[in-house]
Design an enzyme around this catalytic site. Structure first.
Site, PDB file in Angstrom:
ATOM      1  N   LEU A 133      51.128  46.818  44.196  1.00  0.00           N
ATOM      2  CA  LEU A 133      51.987  46.011  44.652  1.00  0.00           C
ATOM      3  C   LEU A 133      51.423  44.687  44.428  1.00  0.00           C
ATOM      4  O   LEU A 133      50.539  44.191  45.123  1.00  0.00           O
ATOM      5  CB  LEU A 133      52.245  46.197  46.147  1.00  0.00           C
ATOM      6  N   LYS A 175      41.094  28.318  56.854  1.00  0.00           N
ATOM      7  CA  LYS A 175      42.624  29.009  56.382  1.00  0.00           C
ATOM      8  C   LYS A 175      42.965  28.097  55.490  1.00  0.00           C
ATOM      9  O   LYS A 175      42.988  26.926  55.350  1.00  0.00           O
ATOM     10  CB  LYS A 175      43.351  28.969  57.647  1.00  0.00           C
ATOM     11  N   GLY A 197      49.523  48.619  34.829  1.00  0.00           N
ATOM     12  CA  GLY A 197      49.554  48.434  33.413  1.00  0.00           C
ATOM     13  C   GLY A 197      50.876  48.988  33.086  1.00  0.00           C
ATOM     14  O   GLY A 197      51.486  48.638  32.268  1.00  0.00           O
ATOM     15  N   ARG A 224      47.416  50.786  46.263  1.00  0.00           N
ATOM     16  CA  ARG A 224      46.551  49.367  46.534  1.00  0.00           C
ATOM     17  C   ARG A 224      47.676  48.458  46.426  1.00  0.00           C
ATOM     18  O   ARG A 224      48.793  48.258  45.815  1.00  0.00           O
ATOM     19  CB  ARG A 224      45.476  49.333  45.208  1.00  0.00           C
ATOM     20  N   GLY A 272      43.276  37.111  23.540  1.00  0.00           N
ATOM     21  CA  GLY A 272      43.778  35.932  24.409  1.00  0.00           C
ATOM     22  C   GLY A 272      44.327  34.958  23.527  1.00  0.00           C
ATOM     23  O   GLY A 272      45.348  34.873  22.629  1.00  0.00           O
ATOM     24  N   SER A 273      44.172  33.421  23.886  1.00  0.00           N
ATOM     25  CA  SER A 273      44.588  32.426  23.221  1.00  0.00           C
ATOM     26  C   SER A 273      44.156  32.580  21.710  1.00  0.00           C
ATOM     27  O   SER A 273      44.749  31.413  21.052  1.00  0.00           O
ATOM     28  CB  SER A 273      43.972  31.161  24.000  1.00  0.00           C
ATOM     29  N   SER A 306      50.731  31.650  33.856  1.00  0.00           N
ATOM     30  CA  SER A 306      50.117  33.037  34.386  1.00  0.00           C
ATOM     31  C   SER A 306      49.692  34.064  33.334  1.00  0.00           C
ATOM     32  O   SER A 306      50.735  34.229  32.629  1.00  0.00           O
ATOM     33  CB  SER A 306      50.974  33.778  35.506  1.00  0.00           C
ATOM     34  N   ASP A 326      49.656  43.779  28.830  1.00  0.00           N
ATOM     35  CA  ASP A 326      50.560  44.735  28.843  1.00  0.00           C
ATOM     36  C   ASP A 326      51.838  44.499  28.228  1.00  0.00           C
ATOM     37  O   ASP A 326      52.557  45.489  27.525  1.00  0.00           O
ATOM     38  CB  ASP A 326      51.010  45.006  30.534  1.00  0.00           C
TER      39      ASP A 326
END
Length: 323
Positions: free
Chosen positions: A20, A34, A47, A97, A232-233, A256, A262
């Site tokens: 989740l 905090k 995935g 998890r 990646g980039s 993000s 995936d």
């Protein structure tokens, strides 16, 4: 190999360690005090679930197979059903998890906290394979993506590869660690990140030729017919038995990166179900991974973004196989 014979169109994904995914933001991340966060976003993750989400967005009929238990597992299952995704859930005794992502607004940095997941019993593992066999009986492609949870032996994905061979389904695998090192046959396309490839071969792989050579090592061992290394980039490298290809990235605003790998796998799988050559399917994977950078958290990209970015992808450069 740039052409694969794909019979049928359905994609089945396997997620042995779903999560989740909880995403929020705060102004500054620092210790002891905090941290007041914005309202959280909840997404079903892991995935294979991420792959299924994106494949559905791209128009492919998809079924997600996954074990889930506890309150978090119920929420993952209910969110997927509410979204209309076809699922085969295996109920387990442990609790699914949670993964926690915090975006730091002042810097644009992202902090990701990933838990190990519940331990699966042997009976639960066997049921996962049974439900996968049922779901994949008429599938063109099976995609297993993500880590293996505690209790699952490192050769589990080899068992999945054997199952796919029995069914005549094309098997795509995206994993790391022991799950990657203990696969020795039956994978049509293996998609490690550069970090995962380094860990697998135990070398730094500083140059493109070294990266391509390492990918060919996996092919020569029989681990996979083709290896797609996500950079990646920097784009991606595709190693085949005959040689290789260099795929440049698609430039998009930074965002993000959760689920981008995936999404790449989903794009490749969907391209193959359309009857495309592997290099063209990888271009769709590159575009789809880039499109994920335009969405919050692990929310799937839009089909419009993926297709628009696909039109911007360049044809790959040919690379000679390292001698």
């Amino acid at each position: 190999m740039n052409e694969l014979a794909v019979a049928g169109h359905r994609i089945v994904t396997l997620t042995m360690n779903p999560a989740l995914d909880i995403t929020t933001s705060t102004e500054v991340v620092h210790s002891t005090d905090k941290l007041r966060c914005a309202a959280a976003r909840y997404d079903p993750g892991g995935g294979g679930i991420n792959v299924a989400h994106v494949a559905e967005v791209l128009g492919a009929a998809t079924t997600a197979v996954f074990p889930a238990g506890g309150p978090a597992g119920e929420m993952v299952h209910n969110l997927l059903v509410a979204e209309g995704l076809t699922v085969h859930r295996i109920k387990i005794g442990g609790s699914t998890r949670e993964s926690f992502t915090v975006d730091e607004r002042s810097t644009g940095k992202q902090y990701r906290f990933v838990l190990p997941g519940p331990e699966l019993t042997l009976a639960e593992q066997t049921e996962c394979l049974l439900q996968l066999r049922i779901a994949a009986a008429s599938a063109a492609i099976v995609v297993a993506s993500g880590s293996l949870p505690p209790g699952v032996p490192p050769d589990f994905y080899q068992q999945v590869a054997n199952l796919c061979a029995d069914l005549g389904a094309i098997f795509l695998l995206d994993t790391s660690g022991g799950g990657l090192r203990h696969v020795n046959s039956g994978v049509c396309l293996l998609k490690p990140s550069l970090r995962e490839l380094r860990e697998c071969v135990g070398r730094e792989l500083a140059t493109e030729s070294e990266q391509l050579a390492a990918a060919h090592e996996l092919i020569d061992r029989g681990c996979a017919d083709n290896v797609l290394v996500s950079l990646g980039s920097q784009g991606a490298l595709l190693a085949t038995a005959q040689g290789g290809n260099r795929f440049p990235p698609v430039q998009v605003p930074s965002g993000s990166g959760v689920g981008a790998g995936d999404a790449m796998v989903a794009g490749v799988a969907v391209g193959l179900t359309r009857g495309w050559p592997l290099t063209k399917a990888v271009r769709l994977g590159i575009a789809t991974g880039a499109a994920m950078l335009l969405t919050p958290g692990t929310a799937p990209c839009t089909r419009e973004d993926a297709e628009r970015l696909f039109d911007l992808t360049d044809n790959p450069g040919d690379l000679s196989r390292p001698s």
